[in-house]
Each structure stands twice: as C-alpha cells, then as structure tokens.
Design an enzyme around this catalytic site. Structure first.
Site, PDB file in Angstrom:
ATOM      1  CD  GLU A  12      40.634  39.714  34.242  1.00 17.17           C
ATOM      2  OE1 GLU A  12      40.845  39.506  33.650  1.00 17.17           O
ATOM      3  OE2 GLU A  12      39.360  39.322  34.035  1.00 17.17           O
ATOM      4  CB  SER A  49      46.556  37.768  27.840  1.00 20.53           C
ATOM      5  OG  SER A  49      47.883  38.705  28.370  1.00 20.53           O
ATOM      6  CG  HIS A  63      44.905  39.871  33.227  1.00 25.51           C
ATOM      7  ND1 HIS A  63      44.246  39.395  32.962  1.00 25.51           N
ATOM      8  CD2 HIS A  63      46.200  39.984  32.631  1.00 25.51           C
ATOM      9  CE1 HIS A  63      44.227  40.342  31.836  1.00 25.51           C
ATOM     10  NE2 HIS A  63      45.594  40.359  30.843  1.00 25.51           N
ATOM     11  CG  ASN A  73      42.462  39.739  27.627  1.00 22.93           C
ATOM     12  OD1 ASN A  73      42.370  41.174  27.905  1.00 22.93           O
ATOM     13  ND2 ASN A  73      43.972  39.813  27.866  1.00 22.93           N
TER      14      ASN A  73
END
Ligand code: 3HC
Length: 285
Positions: A153, A120, A141, A191
């Site tokens: 990602e 993350s 990700h 994130n």
C-alpha cells in the site's frame, strides 16, 4: 531514479521481512537495528524462511547463499545509511521516535536518497516535514508476513513528488508486490478497515460472547478469512494493533476506541507470537 542499495531500519517482524524480499529481488540491503539480539532474531527468521524454500525445492542452496550475501546486518546507522539510494524505515510505531530517526538520518544520507516509511497508519506528511526532502518521502506499507503477502500500500504525503511515487511503485513491483496507491488518512485504507474488525473481535471476547477459538473459527469458516481476527492480531503484534487503534481513535473519534481487553493484553506484555503469548499461548508449540 534507479534503486540499487537499500537500507532497512529495524530488524523486527516488518524489517526482516522487507530485508528478505529486497535481497531476493537482487538489491544490496543493509539491515540496521539498535541491539544485537534484534539483529540476530531478524537474521534467524530470514535464514529459516529461506531454508524452508530450499527444503521445498523453491530455491537452490546457491540461491539462498547469494540472497544472504546481499544482506549486511549492522548496529551502526552511519554504516547502514551513508551510501543508500533509499532508506526503508520500519521502526516502532511511535511518531516522536520516527521523527528522531529521520532528523538523524538527514545528517547521514546522500542528497539523492529517498525515504520510504513502513508505517501502519501514522502521517507521512508529519514525518516528512522534519526532513529536508518531503518531496522524496513516501509511505510504503507492507503486510505481515511480508514474504507471503502480495500487497504494497503506497501512500503519498502532501509534498511527495510524482517521481518518488513512480520510483516507489517500480521498486514494489520489482519486489513482486501488487501496489495500490491511496491518499493519506489515519491508518490509510487497509488497516482502517482491518483493525476496526480486529478491535471489534476484542470487544466481543471481552464481553464473553464466545471463546477466542470460536470467534476465530466463526470468521474463518463463516467469512473464508485465512485466519481469525484474534490469531491475526497475535500474528501482527497486539502492541502494533493498539498503536493503530490509538491513532485512529485520536484522529477520527470514538468509533475507533481501543477495546479494553486489547489494552490490557498489551499492558500484560502479551504482544502475541513474538513475545510467546497473546490471546493464545505459543510457548508450548
Ligand atoms: N514468514 C514467511 N513465510 C510464512 C510465514 C512467515 N511468518 N508464515 C507462513 N509462511 C508461509 C509458509 O512458508 C507457507 O508456505 P509453504 O507451506 O509453501 O512453505 C505458507 O505461508 C502458509 O503457511 P502455513 O501453512 O504455516 O499456515 P497458513 O496456511 O495458516 O498461512 C498465513 C499462514 C500466510 C499467515 C495465513 O494465515 C494468512 O494469510 N493470514 C492472514 C495474514 C494477514 O491478514 N496479514 C495482514 C495483517 S495486517 C498487517 O500486516 C498490517 C499491519 O500494519 C498491521
């Protein structure tokens, strides 16, 4: 390089989702976790998702059976990784734990094997540095729920080669994902933005400005988000959310300080949907 055999480490929320989309795309997948109950939970989730597709006419029973047949769940790391073209690691978001896993993997996997980490927000470069293949190491990700969310990602580490990036992109596209390639930085791009908003929702809740329902309703109806930030934190896991915020705080400073209420929920074991309770109570549903 062509990927055929995938090893996924971790059968949790992300691991079982990644396993499912890999098997759906035709890859042979070995899904490894450290306890049988985690494996069982992961396989149950995959079976439930595929059964829903069959019920809704999106897949035939035969297709579901073929997808399940491509998945081998196992507790044995050697058995999982010994012939893998790629290891997709989705273990808990703790750097020291991830490094330990990579050091062990190095003694098992074939030379050609690529390492994709589903993190993350932890440093790809730092993980890659404990392996003998930092050029064949990259961040991939995924987003929760993995079978539904269209984004992948992709994050290059300092030593990641162009060939590894091209292979990761081609693999992501084969999984039906849209890829974005971003530079390495704490929590990357999505994130960094998303978790800050969710953390702010916990500050707002902690300050008693509105009820959880109204905070979520506000963001759904006022901003057209598909789900409110507190419900989303329960979905991805409040523990994961806290790991991301702690990493951002450590590396980028006070703007990213985890909300005290988020910290407290995690201390209470209220991890969200996966533990039955988070901001909301799922035990009665
Ligand atoms: N697994 C598989 N499929 C799921 C699912 C799950 N856990 N949850 C929902 N779905 C599917 C359902 O099959 C359903 O499709 P169907 O009705 O055609 O079968 C479809 O998604 C919609 O589900 P629901 O009708 O039950 O509920 P919603 O319409 O509220 O959708 C949602 C649920 C897709 C989760 C939606 O609320 C949403 O998109 N929320 C935002 C998710 C998001 O932002 N994710 C990113 C989180 S950040 C992250 O993961 C990064 C990490 O590093 C922290």
């Amino acid at each position: 390089m062509e990927i055929k055999k995938v090893c996924v480490l971790g059968a949790g929320l992300m691991g079982n989702g990644i396993t499912q989309v890999c098997a759906e795309a035709g890859f042979q997948v070995k899904m490894r976790d450290i306890e049988q109950r985690f494996i069982d939970n992961g396989m149950n989730t995959i079976t439930k998702n595929l059964s829903r597709d069959v019920q809704k006419g999106r897949k035939t029973q035969a297709q579901m059976d073929e997808i399940l047949a491509r998945i081998t769940p196992t507790l044995d790391l050697k058995e999982a990784a010994a012939d893998a073209d790629v290891v997709v690691e989705a273990v808990v978001e703790i750097m020291e734990l991830k490094k330990k896993v990579y050091a062990e993997l190095e003694t098992i996997v074939p030379d050609k094997c690529l390492f994709f980490t589903n993190t993350s927000g932890l440093s790809i470069t730092e993980m890659a540095a404990v392996t003998k293949r930092p050029d064949r190491f990259i961040g991939t990700h995924f987003f929760n729920p993995v079978p539904v969310m269209r984004l992948l990602e992709i994050i290059r580490g300092y030593e990641t080669s162009d060939e590894t990036l091209a292979t990761a992109k081609a693999w992501g596209e084969k999984l039906g994902k849209e890829c974005i390639v971003v530079k390495e930085a704490p929590a990357f791009v999505v994130n960094r933005i998303l978790c800050l908003m969710i953390n702010e929702a916990f500050f707002v809740l902690g300050e008693g400005l509105a009820s959880p329902e109204d905070i979520d309703k506000g963001m759904v109806l006022g901003c057209n988000h598909p789900i409110g930030p507190l419900a989303l934190s329960d979905l991805v896991g409040n523990d994961t959310m806290l790991h991301v915020m702690e990493g951002l705080h450590r590396e980028l400073g006070d703007k990213y300080r985890p909300a005290p209420l988020l910290v407290q929920l995690v201390r209470a074991g209220r991890f969200g949907r996966k533990s039955g309770k988070g901001v909301y109570d799922y035990t009665a549903k």
